[in-house]
Design a protein around this motif. Structure first.
Motif, PDB file in Angstrom:
ATOM      1  N   ASN A   3      29.037  37.216  43.535  1.00 23.08           N
ATOM      2  CA  ASN A   3      28.944  38.487  44.253  1.00 23.08           C
ATOM      3  C   ASN A   3      29.514  39.678  43.496  1.00 23.08           C
ATOM      4  OD1 ASN A   3      27.751  37.158  46.416  1.00 23.08           O
ATOM      5  ND2 ASN A   3      29.739  36.653  47.315  1.00 23.08           N
ATOM      6  N   ASN A   4      30.380  39.421  42.523  1.00 23.61           N
ATOM      7  CA  ASN A   4      31.090  40.539  41.889  1.00 23.61           C
ATOM      8  C   ASN A   4      30.907  40.699  40.392  1.00 23.61           C
ATOM      9  OD1 ASN A   4      32.781  41.632  44.243  1.00 23.61           O
ATOM     10  ND2 ASN A   4      33.165  39.429  44.293  1.00 23.61           N
ATOM     11  N   VAL A   5      30.370  39.695  39.732  1.00 17.85           N
ATOM     12  CA  VAL A   5      30.242  39.781  38.271  1.00 17.85           C
ATOM     13  C   VAL A   5      28.766  39.632  37.876  1.00 17.85           C
ATOM     14  CG1 VAL A   5      31.034  38.840  36.053  1.00 17.85           C
ATOM     15  CG2 VAL A   5      32.534  38.724  38.059  1.00 17.85           C
ATOM     16  N   PHE A  52      33.637  43.190  26.971  1.00 17.11           N
ATOM     17  CA  PHE A  52      34.931  43.842  26.779  1.00 17.11           C
ATOM     18  C   PHE A  52      34.857  45.294  27.248  1.00 17.11           C
ATOM     19  CE2 PHE A  52      37.899  46.295  24.181  1.00 17.11           C
ATOM     20  CZ  PHE A  52      39.055  45.536  24.235  1.00 17.11           C
ATOM     21  N   PRO A  53      35.823  45.881  27.939  1.00 12.25           N
ATOM     22  CA  PRO A  53      37.009  45.166  28.394  1.00 12.25           C
ATOM     23  C   PRO A  53      36.921  44.613  29.820  1.00 12.25           C
ATOM     24  CG  PRO A  53      37.342  47.544  28.566  1.00 12.25           C
ATOM     25  CD  PRO A  53      35.946  47.334  28.050  1.00 12.25           C
ATOM     26  N   TYR A  54      36.192  45.310  30.691  1.00 12.88           N
ATOM     27  CA  TYR A  54      36.309  44.963  32.116  1.00 12.88           C
ATOM     28  C   TYR A  54      35.108  44.248  32.717  1.00 12.88           C
ATOM     29  CZ  TYR A  54      40.060  48.471  31.735  1.00 12.88           C
ATOM     30  OH  TYR A  54      41.166  49.174  31.364  1.00 12.88           O
ATOM     31  N   GLY A  55      34.083  44.004  31.872  1.00 12.13           N
ATOM     32  CA  GLY A  55      32.812  43.510  32.401  1.00 12.13           C
ATOM     33  C   GLY A  55      32.858  42.202  33.179  1.00 12.13           C
ATOM     34  N   LEU A  56      33.838  41.358  32.919  1.00  6.97           N
ATOM     35  CA  LEU A  56      33.884  40.085  33.634  1.00  6.97           C
ATOM     36  C   LEU A  56      34.922  40.070  34.752  1.00  6.97           C
ATOM     37  CD1 LEU A  56      33.373  37.409  30.801  1.00  6.97           C
ATOM     38  CD2 LEU A  56      31.669  38.510  32.244  1.00  6.97           C
ATOM     39  N   PHE A  57      35.478  41.244  35.060  1.00 12.04           N
ATOM     40  CA  PHE A  57      36.458  41.287  36.154  1.00 12.04           C
ATOM     41  C   PHE A  57      35.723  41.179  37.492  1.00 12.04           C
ATOM     42  CE2 PHE A  57      40.244  43.771  34.089  1.00 12.04           C
ATOM     43  CZ  PHE A  57      40.215  42.904  33.010  1.00 12.04           C
ATOM     44  N   ALA A  58      36.263  40.377  38.388  1.00 12.77           N
ATOM     45  CA  ALA A  58      35.668  40.241  39.718  1.00 12.77           C
ATOM     46  C   ALA A  58      36.330  41.199  40.701  1.00 12.77           C
ATOM     47  CB  ALA A  58      35.808  38.804  40.202  1.00 12.77           C
ATOM     48  N   VAL A 106      40.742  40.653  26.445  1.00 11.54           N
ATOM     49  CA  VAL A 106      41.738  40.915  27.474  1.00 11.54           C
ATOM     50  C   VAL A 106      41.364  40.226  28.774  1.00 11.54           C
ATOM     51  CG1 VAL A 106      42.523  43.133  26.565  1.00 11.54           C
ATOM     52  CG2 VAL A 106      40.606  43.076  28.178  1.00 11.54           C
ATOM     53  N   SER A 107      42.373  40.048  29.610  1.00 12.10           N
ATOM     54  CA  SER A 107      42.145  39.528  30.944  1.00 12.10           C
ATOM     55  C   SER A 107      42.909  40.409  31.922  1.00 12.10           C
ATOM     56  CB  SER A 107      42.626  38.079  31.032  1.00 12.10           C
ATOM     57  OG  SER A 107      42.277  37.551  32.300  1.00 12.10           O
ATOM     58  N   GLY A 108      42.428  40.488  33.151  1.00 10.44           N
ATOM     59  CA  GLY A 108      43.094  41.301  34.172  1.00 10.44           C
ATOM     60  C   GLY A 108      43.657  40.410  35.262  1.00 10.44           C
ATOM     61  N   TYR A 109      44.828  40.755  35.723  1.00  8.84           N
ATOM     62  CA  TYR A 109      45.502  39.945  36.732  1.00  8.84           C
ATOM     63  C   TYR A 109      45.725  40.761  37.994  1.00  8.84           C
ATOM     64  CZ  TYR A 109      46.752  36.942  32.740  1.00  8.84           C
ATOM     65  OH  TYR A 109      46.726  36.135  31.634  1.00  8.84           O
ATOM     66  N   THR A 110      45.383  40.197  39.145  1.00 10.01           N
ATOM     67  CA  THR A 110      45.731  40.808  40.424  1.00 10.01           C
ATOM     68  C   THR A 110      47.150  40.353  40.770  1.00 10.01           C
ATOM     69  OG1 THR A 110      44.897  38.905  41.611  1.00 10.01           O
ATOM     70  CG2 THR A 110      43.344  40.730  41.278  1.00 10.01           C
TER      71      THR A 110
END
Ligand code: ADP
Ligand code: K
Ligand code: ZN
Length: 437
Positions: free
Chosen positions: A36-38, A76-82, A103-107
């Motif tokens: 649903n998000n990526v 890169f950088p945010y394309g795979l963030f859900a 990079v990876s993003g953390y909630t």
């Protein structure tokens, strides 16, 4: 008698069937989140003709497409963030051992999960609120420093956030503050341990009892070396930025494989060429699916790390699957005249040679369209570098040992004591001159 401490009994010692059920539910939720998000992953799933509804248990994982390191670079950088950026509270990045950084993003949730994973690892190494934990992993984008810091804080220990480097000062602080545990890379631990001895400090003048060493491959022989030099329990800890940093897996006091935090990640071993799943105890590429990450979840992420998995109940009481030491990473693997060579195999040989220090370098060249491997071996301080006869015999001996263990011929070069650069982070053990110029 070994004492085993467990941070989260309910999750770490869960009944097998119950855990499978939990993993199945979490897998489905993760797939829905991605779908649903990526958009990039949704496209993959559409191409493979698989929908979230098709995932009704962990056995359905084989229906899902893999995620590659290149996907992270391409997006890169945010394309795979859900998650929306407003819900991302941290960015961490790969140390860039190979290729472009990712990079990876953390909630907030992801930081909590990661923190608990490290808390479990430190607890398994005997850590409690009575401990003083020196974190000598680098702080920054690299997950080592902050990861260990958060986990140590979680168990209520006293953290000394040294970061890496400043070796003499590290040691003075370790001694004066009475650090009981050390977290850093095994190569930096070696550097620290040797410097401690050079400074004339005896292990019994320190309060160190254990260390959690990871972020790069090391060997059983290196463990022995560190345990002897520092009089500690040296435990392995594994992780990667894309999946959640250090703590994805960790050793218990049995020192026989790393427990994977299976309530948070699902591990598979595949044949790197055919991509078919492999049974327990068969070496192959480790693949992870995150089960609770909400920032940048990963489905069937190919780590390029080679190891084996083993299911069963451990003597420590944990029921989580164990991974063996990483023997190497596919992108670190040298193919020399068709034979696969990992630095760890050379390390195992050299640690058995009493004149060799723990520092070495593999150099590969192409001469007359033939691969030539040179193993540079740094000698220990007490070796007489003027005894030509003895050194010649030593070269011959190391050559034979390499030939017998790895089935390849290598040139062996002896280097004077202290001539190989020491590592404060991940050691560089390979110089490959084949594709340059
Ligand atoms: P990179 O090294 O690719 O720049 P990371 O800093 O995220 O990225 O490190 C993750 C990688 O480090 C893993 O994929 C693995 O190759 C290696 N690694 C981490 N912990 C260990 C360990 N305990 N043993 C062997 N290798 C490890
Ligand atoms: K934010
Ligand atoms: Zn165990």
């Amino acid at each position: 008698k070994k004492i085993h401490y467990i941070y989260n009994d309910a999750m770490e010692c869960m009944d097998f069937d119950e855990r499978k059920k939990l993993q199945g539910e979490r897998l489905r939720a993760t797939v829905e989140l991605e779908y649903n998000n990526v958009p990039a992953y949704r496209k993959r799933m559409d191409e493979a003709g698989v929908k979230p509804e098709d995932i009704n248990g962990i056995e359905d994982i084989v229906k899902l497409p893999f995620t590659q390191k290149t996907d992270l670079r391409d997006n890169f950088p945010y394309g795979l963030f859900a998650a929306d950026l407003k819900d991302i509270v941290r960015i961490q990045g790969s140390s860039g051992t190979t290729g472009k950084p990712i990079v990876s993003g953390y909630t907030e949730n992801d930081i909590k999960v990661w923190t608990e994973m490290v808390a479990r690892a430190l607890t398994a190494a005997g850590g409690t609120k009575d401990d003083i934990i020196q974190v000598a992993y680098g702080y920054g984008l690299f997950t080592g420093g902050l990861g260990a810091h958060q986990g140590a804080t979680e168990i209520g220990a006293t953290v000394i956030p040294m970061s890496s480097g400043n070796t003499q000062r590290q040691i003075i602080m370790m001694k004066e503050l009475g650090a009981t545990m050390l977290c850093c890379t095994p190569s930096y631990a070696t550097y620290l341990a040797e410097t401690i001895h050079e400074m004339g400090i005896k292990p019994e003048e320190l309060k160190l009892k254990s260390g959690c060493f990871g972020a790069e491959p090391w060997t059983e022989e290196m463990r022995q070396h560190l345990e002897d030099l520092l009089d500690i329990d040296a435990l392995d800890i594994y992780g990667l930025t894309e999946i959640g940093g250090p703590g994805v897996a960790f050793e218990c006091m049995e020192k026989h494989g790393m427990h994977i935090n299976e309530d948070h990640v699902l591990a598979e071993i595949i044949d790197p060429v055919t991509e078919e799943p492999l049974p327990d105890d068969t070496p192959g590429e480790l693949v992870f699916t995150t089960l609770t990450k909400t920032g940048a979840p990963m489905i069937r992420y190919r780590t390029h790390d080679i190891c084996t998995l083993h299911h069963g109940t451990c003597a420590c009481g944990r029921t989580t699957v164990k991974m063996s030491r990483i023997t190497g990473r596919t992108d670190d693997m040298l193919v020399v005249r068709g034979v696969n060579v990992f630095p760890s195999q050379i390390e195992a040989v050299l640690m058995g040679v009493k004149e060799a220090s723990a520092h070495y370098m593999l150099v590969v060249d192409r001469v007359n369209s033939q691969d030539k491997l040179t193993v540079q071996v740094e000698l220990k301080d007490d070796v007489d570098i003027n005894d030509a006869d003895k050194l010649e015999k030593l070269v011959a001996y190391i050559k034979t040992q390499i030939k017998q263990t790895l089935l390849i011929s290598a040139k062996v070069e002896l280097l004077p004591p202290k001539s190989i650069a020491r590592s404060e982070g991940k050691a560089k053990r390979i110089t490959d001159n084949r594709n340059t110029g």
